[in-house]
Design a protein around this motif. Structure first.
Motif, PDB file in Angstrom:
ATOM      1  N   ALA A 285      15.261   2.886  16.088  1.00  0.00           N
ATOM      2  CA  ALA A 285      14.408   2.688  14.913  1.00  0.00           C
ATOM      3  C   ALA A 285      14.723   3.724  13.837  1.00  0.00           C
ATOM      4  CB  ALA A 285      12.935   2.756  15.308  1.00  0.00           C
ATOM      5  N   LEU A 286      14.922   4.991  14.275  1.00  0.00           N
ATOM      6  CA  LEU A 286      15.251   6.038  13.304  1.00  0.00           C
ATOM      7  C   LEU A 286      16.604   5.778  12.649  1.00  0.00           C
ATOM      8  CD1 LEU A 286      14.100   9.321  15.077  1.00  0.00           C
ATOM      9  CD2 LEU A 286      12.904   8.001  13.344  1.00  0.00           C
ATOM     10  N   ALA A 287      17.571   5.306  13.446  1.00  0.00           N
ATOM     11  CA  ALA A 287      18.894   5.030  12.889  1.00  0.00           C
ATOM     12  C   ALA A 287      18.819   3.896  11.862  1.00  0.00           C
ATOM     13  CB  ALA A 287      19.852   4.667  14.019  1.00  0.00           C
ATOM     14  N   GLN A 288      18.042   2.866  12.182  1.00  0.00           N
ATOM     15  CA  GLN A 288      17.904   1.751  11.239  1.00  0.00           C
ATOM     16  C   GLN A 288      17.162   2.184   9.983  1.00  0.00           C
ATOM     17  OE1 GLN A 288      16.802  -2.160  12.979  1.00  0.00           O
ATOM     18  NE2 GLN A 288      17.002  -1.109  14.960  1.00  0.00           N
ATOM     19  N   LEU A 289      16.173   3.073  10.141  1.00  0.00           N
ATOM     20  CA  LEU A 289      15.473   3.592   8.968  1.00  0.00           C
ATOM     21  C   LEU A 289      16.434   4.358   8.065  1.00  0.00           C
ATOM     22  CD1 LEU A 289      12.078   4.767  10.480  1.00  0.00           C
ATOM     23  CD2 LEU A 289      12.347   3.205   8.558  1.00  0.00           C
TER      24      LEU A 289
END
Length: 502
Positions: A285-289
């Motif tokens: 999720a952090l990478a996609q953000l």
């Protein structure tokens, strides 16, 4: 014995039937809470109360201030919560008008971003916007759904205010309204016209958790095909604020996978993954953000991202942290509000101190605030396709630089109200077909399109009927003798009109 009493909320312009516009609390003489109900537009809220018990009804709404009502069940029928009289301060605004409202002006643009795209693109204001005069003192803007596949940014500046971009979901109808003065500068508030999701987000922002839960209780009863996309999103953020992990999981199963923007959904997914200690999901999720690099529409999402960023180990410089730091400019420039708003040169460039009085070189819609009202420049009720709305929405920057062949008549008038009245009258009467703002004290119209006889008569009438001291002056930017003679003839006609009224 108990009886049912219907409560009718004050009318909120443009609110669709069933929209949750606020919450009502009913208390007895001992200040004990007897009932708390959601108020819906166009539909009464039935409360069951003890017969003969004298009660006080107090309502909260982010759209209007409602007058408290006293009732005695059994002795009185339905209750109408009328609009409360007094200073025009929206509930929760956090400030009061500093004295008498001041005149001000400004401009607005609407930008769109394709779903999953990186770049903002400016929408043509004449096609993207409409004006709805049903809401007094509010300028209603609606971007056509087919023109914007992703989120919108309402960019507002001018009037000695820092330009601010406010994010919105596609299809949302937004309003611009006066919001008091700050440091002597009239402020403009950008918000949805009326939306159950905004009601919930505003309650959440103000810490009115009991009211937020009451609004959210109405969410499951809304048919999916009628559900507000913002309402769906707001319920998800409420569940996060409540630390309700199961509630978030259930919410994800109930809403569309396209609810809100990708940044909003990823912020909620990151929160859930952290609470469930799912490291893989949290990392993804952090990478996609980081790849998203655009803030959520709801400010609650920006708060979640701020919390995630602050909890990363100090000094860590991996790709995830570097990507998350892309949100720092939005967090640093954020303005108070339920929707994400930040000071910016344009939606893609957040800035702590953007230039205040710089008008964009791209298309804008001009508006004006005066005495607590806001309206499009030369606004009427027939939409932006009318001449009145085209008049002061030029397709060129307000620099006054025209081709030599485009000679114009320049009307200079110091009094803003008189200048506004004259310009609007000339356009709506069909005497001139185009009016453009030249500077803070003047407007101009092409000489080639003047209906000379009608304009002379109009100026004579205006001079007779308008109180003196307005110092109206006519000039032209042309050196052509015929143009100069025309302007001098109009000036003489105006002088004759003024003498005739003495």
């Amino acid at each position: 014995m108990r009886v049912s009493v219907p409560l009718h909320a004050a009318s909120v312009p443009t609110a669709g039937p069933g929209t949750v516009i606020g919450v009502a609390d009913v208390v007895d003489r001992g200040a004990n809470l007897l009932a708390r109900v959601a108020l819906r537009a166009g539909r009464p809220a039935d409360v069951v109360l003890p017969r003969g018990e004298r009660c006080l009804v107090r309502a909260w709404s982010p759209y209007v201030r409602m007058q408290p009502a006293v009732l005695t069940p059994g002795d009185s029928g339905e209750v109408l919560l009328g609009v409360r009289k007094g200073p025009s301060v929206r509930p929760g605004a956090g400030r009061s008008p500093a004295g008498r409202p001041r005149s001000s002006s400004g401009w607005v643009q609407v930008w769109s971003r394709a779903a999953g795209g990186d770049d903002w693109s400016l929408l043509d204001p004449h096609r993207a916007l409409r004006v709805d005069d049903a809401a007094a003192g509010r300028l209603v803007l609606s971007a056509a759904g087919h023109m914007a596949a992703g989120p919108l940014a309402i960019h507002v500046g001018g009037g000695r205010r820092s330009p601010v971009s406010t994010l919105a979901l596609r299809g949302m109808s937004m309003t611009l309204a006066p919001a008091g003065n700050a440091h002597g500068v009239p402020q403009v508030e950008v918000r949805p016209t009326a939306d159950s999701g905004f009601t919930l987000l505003e309650a959440l922002r103000l810490g009115r958790m009991a009211h937020a839960e009451t609004v959210a209780a109405a969410w499951p009863d809304v048919p999916r095909e009628e559900a507000s996309a913002l309402f769906d999103l707001a319920v998800g953020y409420l569940r996060c604020r409540q630390e309700d992990v199961e509630g978030v999981v259930t919410w994800q199963d109930q809403v569309s996978p396209t609810a809100g923007t990708s940044a909003d959904r990823l912020a909620i997914e990151a929160w859930l993954a952290r609470r469930t200690e799912s490291r893989g999901a949290y990392r993804d999720a952090l990478a996609q953000l980081g790849e998203e690099r655009r803030p959520p529409v709801a400010s609650a999402g920006l708060d979640l991202l701020g919390a995630l960023l602050s909890r990363l180990p100090a000094g860590r410089r991996d790709a995830r942290r570097t990507a998350l730091e892309a949100f720092s400019p939005y967090i640093a420039t954020a303005r108070a509000g339920a929707l994400t708003a930040y000071t910016a040169e344009d939606p893609s460039r957040p800035a702590r101190a953007p230039r205040r009085n710089r008008r964009p070189g791209t298309d804008v819609v001009e508006f004006r605030m005066s005495e607590g009202q806001i309206s499009p420049v030369l606004g009427g009720g027939t939409g932006f396709e009318s001449a009145a709305h085209r008049a002061l929405n030029p397709t060129q920057p307000m620099s006054g630089e025209l081709m030599p062949a485009d000679a114009v008549l320049i009307v200079t008038l110091e009094d803003a109200d008189a200048r506004w009245s004259l310009a609007r009258w000339l356009v709506e009467a069909g005497i001139v077909t185009q009016v453009t703002v030249r500077n803070a004290h003047a407007f101009e119209t092409p000489l080639a399109e003047l209906r000379e006889g009608l304009l002379a008569d109009a100026l004579q009438q205006w001079s007779r009927e308008t109180p003196g001291g307005n110092r109206l002056r006519l000039t032209t930017d042309s050196r052509d003798q015929e143009s100069v003679a025309l302007v001098r003839g109009l000036e003489r006609a105006m002088e004759v009109g003024a003498q005739g009224g003495e």
